[in-house]
Design a protein around this motif. Sequence first.
Motif, PDB file in Angstrom:
ATOM      1  N   ARG A  17       0.825  -1.202   0.000  1.00 20.74           N
ATOM      2  CA  ARG A  17       0.000   0.000   0.000  1.00 20.74           C
ATOM      3  C   ARG A  17       0.868   1.265   0.000  1.00 20.74           C
ATOM      4  O   ARG A  17       0.498   2.287  -0.580  1.00 20.74           O
ATOM      5  N   ARG A  18       2.030   1.194   0.649  1.00 19.37           N
ATOM      6  CA  ARG A  18       2.946   2.332   0.633  1.00 19.37           C
ATOM      7  C   ARG A  18       3.390   2.657  -0.792  1.00 19.37           C
ATOM      8  O   ARG A  18       3.481   3.822  -1.181  1.00 19.37           O
ATOM      9  N   MET A  19       3.640   1.606  -1.599  1.00 18.16           N
ATOM     10  CA  MET A  19       4.118   1.844  -2.960  1.00 18.16           C
ATOM     11  C   MET A  19       3.019   2.430  -3.851  1.00 18.16           C
ATOM     12  O   MET A  19       3.325   3.104  -4.841  1.00 18.16           O
ATOM     13  N   THR A  20       1.753   2.207  -3.517  1.00 20.30           N
ATOM     14  CA  THR A  20       0.680   2.913  -4.222  1.00 20.30           C
ATOM     15  C   THR A  20       0.767   4.410  -3.941  1.00 20.30           C
ATOM     16  O   THR A  20       0.613   5.243  -4.838  1.00 20.30           O
ATOM     17  N   ARG A  21       1.064   4.776  -2.686  1.00 23.64           N
ATOM     18  CA  ARG A  21       1.198   6.194  -2.350  1.00 23.64           C
ATOM     19  C   ARG A  21       2.402   6.813  -3.070  1.00 23.64           C
ATOM     20  O   ARG A  21       2.334   7.959  -3.536  1.00 23.64           O
ATOM     21  N   VAL A  22       3.486   6.048  -3.168  1.00 22.95           N
ATOM     22  CA  VAL A  22       4.659   6.524  -3.896  1.00 22.95           C
ATOM     23  C   VAL A  22       4.323   6.714  -5.378  1.00 22.95           C
ATOM     24  O   VAL A  22       4.716   7.708  -6.009  1.00 22.95           O
ATOM     25  N   SER A  23       3.569   5.762  -5.942  1.00 24.62           N
ATOM     26  CA  SER A  23       3.164   5.871  -7.348  1.00 24.62           C
ATOM     27  C   SER A  23       2.336   7.129  -7.573  1.00 24.62           C
ATOM     28  O   SER A  23       2.520   7.842  -8.571  1.00 24.62           O
ATOM     29  N   LEU A  24       1.420   7.403  -6.664  1.00 21.21           N
ATOM     30  CA  LEU A  24       0.603   8.608  -6.787  1.00 21.21           C
ATOM     31  C   LEU A  24       1.460   9.867  -6.676  1.00 21.21           C
ATOM     32  O   LEU A  24       1.249  10.848  -7.395  1.00 21.21           O
ATOM     33  N   GLN A  25       2.435   9.843  -5.781  1.00 18.86           N
ATOM     34  CA  GLN A  25       3.305  11.003  -5.571  1.00 18.86           C
ATOM     35  C   GLN A  25       4.043  11.392  -6.850  1.00 18.86           C
ATOM     36  O   GLN A  25       4.192  12.580  -7.155  1.00 18.86           O
ATOM     37  N   TYR A  26       4.485  10.382  -7.629  1.00 20.19           N
ATOM     38  CA  TYR A  26       5.290  10.649  -8.826  1.00 20.19           C
ATOM     39  C   TYR A  26       4.499  10.462 -10.123  1.00 20.19           C
ATOM     40  O   TYR A  26       5.088  10.454 -11.203  1.00 20.19           O
ATOM     41  N   ASP A  27       3.186  10.307 -10.013  1.00 21.55           N
ATOM     42  CA  ASP A  27       2.345  10.096 -11.193  1.00 21.55           C
ATOM     43  C   ASP A  27       2.850   8.909 -12.019  1.00 21.55           C
ATOM     44  O   ASP A  27       2.925   8.960 -13.250  1.00 21.55           O
ATOM     45  N   ALA A  28       3.215   7.849 -11.325  1.00 21.11           N
ATOM     46  CA  ALA A  28       3.729   6.641 -11.977  1.00 21.11           C
ATOM     47  C   ALA A  28       2.584   5.704 -12.330  1.00 21.11           C
ATOM     48  O   ALA A  28       1.523   5.727 -11.690  1.00 21.11           O
ATOM     49  N   VAL A  29       2.779   4.887 -13.356  1.00 20.05           N
ATOM     50  CA  VAL A  29       1.826   3.818 -13.662  1.00 20.05           C
ATOM     51  C   VAL A  29       1.904   2.810 -12.513  1.00 20.05           C
ATOM     52  O   VAL A  29       2.952   2.216 -12.271  1.00 20.05           O
ATOM     53  N   ASN A  30       0.807   2.633 -11.804  1.00 20.21           N
ATOM     54  CA  ASN A  30       0.826   1.841 -10.576  1.00 20.21           C
ATOM     55  C   ASN A  30       0.669   0.352 -10.882  1.00 20.21           C
ATOM     56  O   ASN A  30      -0.444  -0.150 -11.030  1.00 20.21           O
ATOM     57  N   LEU A  31       1.794  -0.355 -10.965  1.00 17.28           N
ATOM     58  CA  LEU A  31       1.771  -1.805 -11.102  1.00 17.28           C
ATOM     59  C   LEU A  31       2.181  -2.459  -9.781  1.00 17.28           C
ATOM     60  O   LEU A  31       2.690  -3.575  -9.755  1.00 17.28           O
ATOM     61  N   SER A  32       1.957  -1.742  -8.689  1.00 13.67           N
ATOM     62  CA  SER A  32       2.337  -2.256  -7.372  1.00 13.67           C
ATOM     63  C   SER A  32       1.146  -2.936  -6.703  1.00 13.67           C
ATOM     64  O   SER A  32       1.056  -4.170  -6.707  1.00 13.67           O
ATOM     65  N   GLN A  33       0.212  -2.172  -6.164  1.00 13.94           N
ATOM     66  CA  GLN A  33      -0.944  -2.756  -5.471  1.00 13.94           C
ATOM     67  C   GLN A  33      -1.885  -3.403  -6.484  1.00 13.94           C
ATOM     68  O   GLN A  33      -2.262  -2.777  -7.469  1.00 13.94           O
ATOM     69  N   GLY A  34      -2.284  -4.644  -6.234  1.00 16.58           N
ATOM     70  CA  GLY A  34      -2.952  -5.451  -7.248  1.00 16.58           C
ATOM     71  C   GLY A  34      -4.439  -5.191  -7.421  1.00 16.58           C
ATOM     72  O   GLY A  34      -5.261  -6.046  -7.064  1.00 16.58           O
ATOM     73  N   PHE A  35      -4.789  -4.053  -7.972  1.00 15.95           N
ATOM     74  CA  PHE A  35      -6.195  -3.803  -8.292  1.00 15.95           C
ATOM     75  C   PHE A  35      -6.331  -3.368  -9.743  1.00 15.95           C
ATOM     76  O   PHE A  35      -5.461  -2.673 -10.277  1.00 15.95           O
ATOM     77  N   PRO A  36      -7.418  -3.759 -10.420  1.00 18.29           N
ATOM     78  CA  PRO A  36      -7.608  -3.413 -11.834  1.00 18.29           C
ATOM     79  C   PRO A  36      -7.927  -1.937 -12.025  1.00 18.29           C
ATOM     80  O   PRO A  36      -8.376  -1.256 -11.095  1.00 18.29           O
ATOM     81  N   ASP A  37      -7.707  -1.455 -13.244  1.00 18.28           N
ATOM     82  CA  ASP A  37      -8.169  -0.115 -13.598  1.00 18.28           C
ATOM     83  C   ASP A  37      -9.299  -0.190 -14.623  1.00 18.28           C
ATOM     84  O   ASP A  37      -9.615   0.799 -15.277  1.00 18.28           O
TER      85      ASP A  37
END
Length: 393
Positions: A17-37
Amino acid sequence: MPELSKRTNTFTDSVIRRMTRVSLQYDAVNLSQGFPDFEPPREILERLSQVTHEDFHQYSITWGAQNFREALAEKQSRLLGRKIDPNGEIVVTCGSTEAMMAAMMTVANPGDKVIVFSPFYENYGADTILSGADPIYVPLYPPKFNFNPDELEAAFKQKPKALILCNPSNPCGKVFTYDELKLIANFAERYDTFVITDEVYEHIVYEPHKHVYFSSLPGMWERTISCSSLSKTYSITGWRLGYIIAPAHVIDVAKKVHDFLTVGAAAPLQEAAVVGLKFDDTYYRWLQDKYTKKRDLFLKGLDDIGISHTVPEGAYYILLDISEFGFDSDLEFCEVLARDVGVGAVPGSSFFRENVNHLIRFHFAKKDETLYEALNRLQDLRKKIPVCNLKGR
């Protein structure tokens, strides 16, 4: 001031869950937390829209709405090859996270031992410790992530109360074979041990591999606590609808644990999800085909870039080997990856008991265009994170 509880001294917050927050911080494509888009099935969403105008806004029955349990029992009875009693053998929980915690607290007393395969979904170690038990870690060896039968029996000889079995496995994508499951079953019977299964990826399995429900093995219904959820199967991770299926005397205890943990899962969401539970086998074949195509798309893209990775047999995760970049910390690598490359991942060390720092986890439960965008960004990986760059980032 009085001292705080020591239960959590040995673990951090969720790295996933921390890496989702990091992804949001840097506008990264979030392939960390396993939820679909992508959206859940249209039929479920349409039913949810109707439910908002109906009378499902108060508590349902604590251990699950009657029609939800009946639909779930009918579905799982087909899969398990036995008649599941919706009133005596099911508890509906707030996601499989609560299901696993409730199952652990149902069987484990403080001081008991629990076997956990490594790598493991990060909650398992925490669940064991929070329930007062002591984990016994048994390694799974890459590339196939097989276990050593002698090492497993040595763990069973320590008289554990339970073994946790994630099948298909997060994070390594292993699908346990019938022979492997039978060996675990033999040990469980010989050493009088419960088996707590996490089967949330039960419908995401790639040919020629087959998912075998542990409780369907001869003699294992009596000692299996089966946990799962609707999150991955119907792409509704935010709905937090999970469940435990087990013999009635186990469920009697699980009901009490669940009641005092969360009271009950969301009533309107249970009502809407009944539609999905009644889907026929066509849906599950479609789901398997959908994820097979996503797996093939993503793995081909990584192969074209020349990045070493695992090939999952089930679930929707891969482990990427980052040894060439020379980082001492995979967590630092993931932070740099999100910041400089624009792709979010989970450091593999959060899944391993062993000292593993050369793997990171991606997931591919995303729209094709999202996966293509991630692959496009990863094309410049070696330019933006030079090989063997240890310092100064």
